[in-house]
Motif scaffolding. Structure first.
Motif, short mmCIF file in Angstrom:
data_model
loop_
_atom_site.label_atom_id
_atom_site.label_comp_id
_atom_site.label_asym_id
_atom_site.label_seq_id
_atom_site.Cartn_x
_atom_site.Cartn_y
_atom_site.Cartn_z
N ASN A 1 -31.22 75.75 36.74
CA ASN A 1 -32.37 74.96 37.04
C ASN A 1 -33.08 75.26 35.73
O ASN A 1 -34.24 74.52 35.35
CB ASN A 1 -33.05 75.73 38.08
CG ASN A 1 -32.61 74.93 39.33
OD1 ASN A 1 -32.07 73.97 39.34
ND2 ASN A 1 -32.88 75.69 40.44
N ALA B 1 -32.37 72.54 33.13
CA ALA B 1 -33.04 71.20 33.66
C ALA B 1 -34.54 71.40 33.49
O ALA B 1 -35.03 70.39 33.18
CB ALA B 1 -32.53 71.09 35.38
N ALA B 2 -35.01 72.53 33.61
CA ALA B 2 -36.47 72.51 33.38
C ALA B 2 -36.85 72.36 31.81
O ALA B 2 -38.08 71.48 31.36
CB ALA B 2 -37.27 74.00 33.74
N VAL C 1 -36.80 68.59 31.17
CA VAL C 1 -37.96 68.13 31.55
C VAL C 1 -39.19 67.93 30.85
O VAL C 1 -39.65 66.94 30.51
CB VAL C 1 -38.62 68.54 32.88
CG1 VAL C 1 -39.96 68.17 33.20
CG2 VAL C 1 -37.65 68.15 34.30
N ASP D 1 -38.53 75.84 40.24
CA ASP D 1 -37.78 75.26 41.40
C ASP D 1 -38.39 75.56 42.83
O ASP D 1 -37.87 75.04 43.84
CB ASP D 1 -36.46 76.26 41.62
CG ASP D 1 -36.83 77.95 41.70
OD1 ASP D 1 -37.94 78.02 41.86
OD2 ASP D 1 -35.87 78.78 41.52
N VAL E 1 -37.41 71.11 39.99
CA VAL E 1 -35.91 71.06 39.67
C VAL E 1 -35.16 71.66 40.81
O VAL E 1 -35.27 72.62 41.28
CB VAL E 1 -35.81 71.70 38.16
CG1 VAL E 1 -36.24 70.80 37.24
CG2 VAL E 1 -36.16 73.15 38.31
N SER F 1 -33.61 65.78 39.98
CA SER F 1 -32.18 66.48 40.12
C SER F 1 -31.32 65.73 39.65
O SER F 1 -30.00 66.25 39.40
CB SER F 1 -31.99 66.30 41.48
OG SER F 1 -31.84 64.97 42.33
N THR G 1 -35.23 62.95 35.82
CA THR G 1 -36.02 63.57 34.79
C THR G 1 -36.73 62.96 33.92
O THR G 1 -38.09 63.08 33.57
CB THR G 1 -34.93 64.73 33.96
OG1 THR G 1 -34.48 65.70 34.72
CG2 THR G 1 -35.74 65.32 32.96
#
Length: 319
Positions: free
Chosen positions: A104, A107-108, A111, A189, A218, A258, A263
């Protein structure tokens, strides 16, 4: 003013907002009881208006809007629309230990890279904050987007999560930025394990100082409720419900990322919202305390997002 902001946050910290899910009926709140002297006679409200397809609506006039304060109509004394000028973004990224799950934190970071790609270099400004149990200033406000992306690899996930406390503290810093178009973007999250404030407290704080909060959650596709996943829960509600309510009351929004496509779409949507805003102003009430606000358009097919209330100072004239 800094002491007044502290008084506001301290007073509202014990106030309860009773929220229901954004989808369906509107949230209902208890009015916070805190009062303070703000030193202003006009209340400004930024509003984002979209059609049913989610596209910004640009051609409305003052007569198209209605502002309700505690259910009563208030005359709009100043009005404008702007899709030009600088935007101030505060980006708050979760680096607590839970962000190691499902990659995560990576993923952040992605973003934020997408978000920065939509910036107007040299004009927009952005600051990067990170939190676990404590809030950290990673990069002060800058018009150099590269400074933000360069700081992302330094983030590491560890510790407990004080999500709501971090949002409240960062929103306070956004209040002092010179641009009227400003927002706090939280990438997380959604789990919170250490805050002293609740999502409801933070909604009141950010709404009162007119800093919209946009939350990008995320998560793994396996937890995405719109994809048939099993949503993560904390307490008696899904984390997305609580965060959606928080964003709603501040005039912001909640989005879920996700997949790479989500994103990119989330970043573009956030920047589009802040570049197409109406500015409305009305005279502040002479009755001190919390006042509920509702901004609407005469066209029921349009969707309006704006803050849900403000704190008025005492006044010597009647209202």
């Amino acid at each position: 003013m800094r002491s007044l902001r502290r008084a506001l946050i301290g007073g509202l910290g014990g106030a309860a907002l009773l929220l229901t899910p954004v989808h369906g009926q509107s949230p209902v709140q208890d009015r916070p009881s805190a009062t303070f002297r703000s030193g202003v006679s006009l209340v400004s409200v930024n509003a984002v208006v979209k059609d049913r397809r989610g596209r910004p609506v640009r051609n409305l006039t003052r007569d198209d809007f209605t502002v309700l304060e505690n259910g009563a109509n208030r005359p709009i004394v100043d009005f404008g629309f702007s899709d030009q000028g600088a935007v101030s973004f505060g980006v708050l990224i979760d680096q607590s230990g839970s962000m190691t799950l499902s990659n995560n934190l990576d993923a952040a970071r992605e973003v934020i890279r997408h978000l920065v790609a939509w910036f107007d270099a040299g004009r927009d400004e952005i600051a990067l904050f990170a939190f676990d149990k404590q809030l950290r200033d990673v990069q002060p406000f800058t018009t150099d987007a590269d400074a933000i992306t360069a700081a992302l690899p330094r983030l590491t996930a560890y510790g407990t999560t004080a999500l709501y406390d971090a949002i409240a503290s960062t929103a306070e810093q956004l209040e002092t930025r010179p641009s009227p178009r400003r927002a706090l973007i939280v990438v997380t999250d959604g789990l919170d394990t250490a805050s002293t404030k609740t999502a409801e407290d933070v909604s009141a704080i950010a709404s009162a100082i007119d800093v919209p909060v946009y939350v990008v959650v995320v998560m793994s596709p396996a937890n995405h409720p719109d994809h048939g996943g099993i949503p993560l829960r904390q307490g008696d509600a899904p984390i997305t419900t609580r965060l959606a309510n928080l964003a709603y009351w501040t005039g912001g929004d909640m989005l879920i990322a996700s997949t790479p496509a989500e994103t990119s779409q989330a970043a573009r949507r956030l920047v589009t919202d802040l570049r197409h805003q109406y500015q409305l102003a009305f005279e502040s009430s002479s009755r001190a305390g919390w006042h509920e606000l509702a901004v609407r358009t005469r066209n029921p097919d349009l969707q309006v997002r704006a803050r849900s209330g403000y704190i008025a100072q005492p006044s010597s004239h009647g209202n």
